[in-house]
Design an enzyme around this catalytic site. Sequence first.
Site, PDB file in Angstrom:
ATOM      1  N   HIS A 171       0.834  -1.208   0.000  1.00  0.00           N
ATOM      2  CA  HIS A 171       0.000   0.000   0.000  1.00  0.00           C
ATOM      3  C   HIS A 171       0.867   1.255   0.000  1.00  0.00           C
ATOM      4  O   HIS A 171       0.893   2.007   0.975  1.00  0.00           O
ATOM      5  CB  HIS A 171      -0.960  -0.023   1.192  1.00  0.00           C
ATOM      6  CG  HIS A 171      -2.087  -0.985   0.981  1.00  0.00           C
ATOM      7  ND1 HIS A 171      -2.817  -1.535   1.999  1.00  0.00           N
ATOM      8  CD2 HIS A 171      -2.605  -1.502  -0.161  1.00  0.00           C
ATOM      9  CE1 HIS A 171      -3.731  -2.335   1.498  1.00  0.00           C
ATOM     10  NE2 HIS A 171      -3.615  -2.348   0.193  1.00  0.00           N
ATOM     11  N   GLU A 230      -5.314  -8.695   2.705  1.00  0.00           N
ATOM     12  CA  GLU A 230      -4.704  -9.752   3.510  1.00  0.00           C
ATOM     13  C   GLU A 230      -5.766 -10.513   4.296  1.00  0.00           C
ATOM     14  O   GLU A 230      -5.709 -11.744   4.401  1.00  0.00           O
ATOM     15  CB  GLU A 230      -3.658  -9.154   4.460  1.00  0.00           C
ATOM     16  CG  GLU A 230      -2.926 -10.232   5.237  1.00  0.00           C
ATOM     17  CD  GLU A 230      -2.024  -9.659   6.306  1.00  0.00           C
ATOM     18  OE1 GLU A 230      -1.307  -8.686   6.037  1.00  0.00           O
ATOM     19  OE2 GLU A 230      -2.059 -10.195   7.432  1.00  0.00           O
ATOM     20  N   THR A 273      -1.846  -9.040   9.837  1.00  0.00           N
ATOM     21  CA  THR A 273      -0.575  -8.794  10.523  1.00  0.00           C
ATOM     22  C   THR A 273      -0.304  -7.328  10.829  1.00  0.00           C
ATOM     23  O   THR A 273       0.556  -7.031  11.644  1.00  0.00           O
ATOM     24  CB  THR A 273       0.584  -9.338   9.667  1.00  0.00           C
ATOM     25  OG1 THR A 273       0.469  -8.755   8.367  1.00  0.00           O
ATOM     26  CG2 THR A 273       0.549 -10.836   9.569  1.00  0.00           C
TER      27      THR A 273
HETATM   28  S1  SF4 Z   1       3.484  -9.677   7.830  1.00  0.00           S
HETATM   29 FE1  SF4 Z   1       4.856  -8.209   8.805  1.00  0.00          FE
HETATM   30  S2  SF4 Z   1       6.810  -8.427   7.690  1.00  0.00           S
HETATM   31 FE2  SF4 Z   1       5.173  -9.313   6.427  1.00  0.00          FE
HETATM   32  S3  SF4 Z   1       4.464  -7.691   5.057  1.00  0.00           S
HETATM   33 FE3  SF4 Z   1       3.096  -7.684   6.848  1.00  0.00          FE
HETATM   34  S4  SF4 Z   1       4.055  -6.179   8.224  1.00  0.00           S
HETATM   35 FE4  SF4 Z   1       5.617  -6.738   6.733  1.00  0.00          FE
END
Ligand code: SF4
Length: 414
Positions: free
Chosen positions: A85, A180, A246
């Site tokens: 992004h 995600e 995440t």
């Molecule tokens: S999981 Fe963590 S290391 Fe992976 S893209 Fe997302 S913020 Fe970055």
Amino acid sequence: MTRKKFDIPKMYQSPIIRKVKEATKIIDPMKKDLEPTVLDFGPVQFLIPRFFGFCYGVENAIDIAYRTVAENPDKDIYLLSEMIHNPTVNEDLQKRGVKFLFDTDGTEHIPISSLSEEDIVIVPAFGTTLEIQSQLKEVGIDPYRFNTTCPFVEKVWKRGKQLGKKDYSLVVHGKHRHEETRATFSHSADHSAVVVVLNPEEAKILADIMTGERPGSDFEKYFGHKSTGGFDPIKDMERFGVINQTTMLATETQEVMEILREAAIKRFGEANVLDHFADTSDTLCYATNENQSATLALAETDADLAIVVGGYNSSNTMHLVEILEHHFPTYHVRDKGELSPDLINHFDQWDKEMKRTRDWLAMKESPHKIALTSGASCPDILVDEVLLQILEYFEDTNKVGDVISPFEEKLEPE
Ligand code: SF4
């Protein structure tokens, strides 16, 4: 995981911030010190957090995407959606001929059915859904060939799968329309009943439904559009674990876990909680943890204001803004183009619109102290440019070379 070295295009590297980061790594290799670095330019000081900017997953994605473009000049190259992004990175890839198949919320621009097996499709750092993977396979494209899915997102999926095999349901803490979370939902729904909760308030609603303090019909009202078909909040919440998008606030994910763990204790008793609630705290992303902890330390300083550089659809950037705005005026800008000496254009995530603030640099005392940071998808060069732009608004500032030289001295000669 050993830190891999990635090949990041020179245009995203920065002469100032990179040196500060590299030097801090040498000074504090065990990452114990969260104290922000002060860059003292005389009438203005910048307070830089210990951790910020490109994370492992973003560097990995940029490395793969640019290498793919360079090595395949004769091919049609597509990205499923924004790779990360950040508008600067996405616009540059588009200029190099890369086309986006979907936009961020999943609206289709180019049908996958119009692609051929000769084409290249890059999967972004967020990963993608099982449905899109099979559509790609149907037209002869291997979805794993140019896959930049972050290993830390895959770690969440793997943990979810392990739990699914043991008949656990999954609660995903995330924004249900975010790429995600859509990918994590899809992978999780393959083996478990899944429900997405946005925040601790929604976790409390789910907890109350679980324990009978709210009617079961509330489930459809709050979660019907973001759970797997037939999800039964009584039966399916008998054994469950919490995983997250995440980039959510790690402290909020822990709060969501705690609220639902308490509900499990209320329902099944303290002695039995381990049979009903899986501890998944080991799936939280290292970079999100580091960046948010460093931002909390930045929030404890006596800065006059904060600038957070990042895309206006970047979830992790918005969470950094959220942490800082409780402490001082905080401006979320995509790049230096949003700044002028008496006016700043900035994104307000709560009203979901751009705002203009006048006299944003009018502070009572000198030196002006500006907390400066960026999201995990923001190239350091954009932070350098904001810093240099602000320096232009002040007279008699110390030279950049002089301010940076103590950091350069710590570095190995290039
Ligand atoms: S999981 Fe963590 S290391 Fe992976 S893209 Fe997302 S913020 Fe970055």
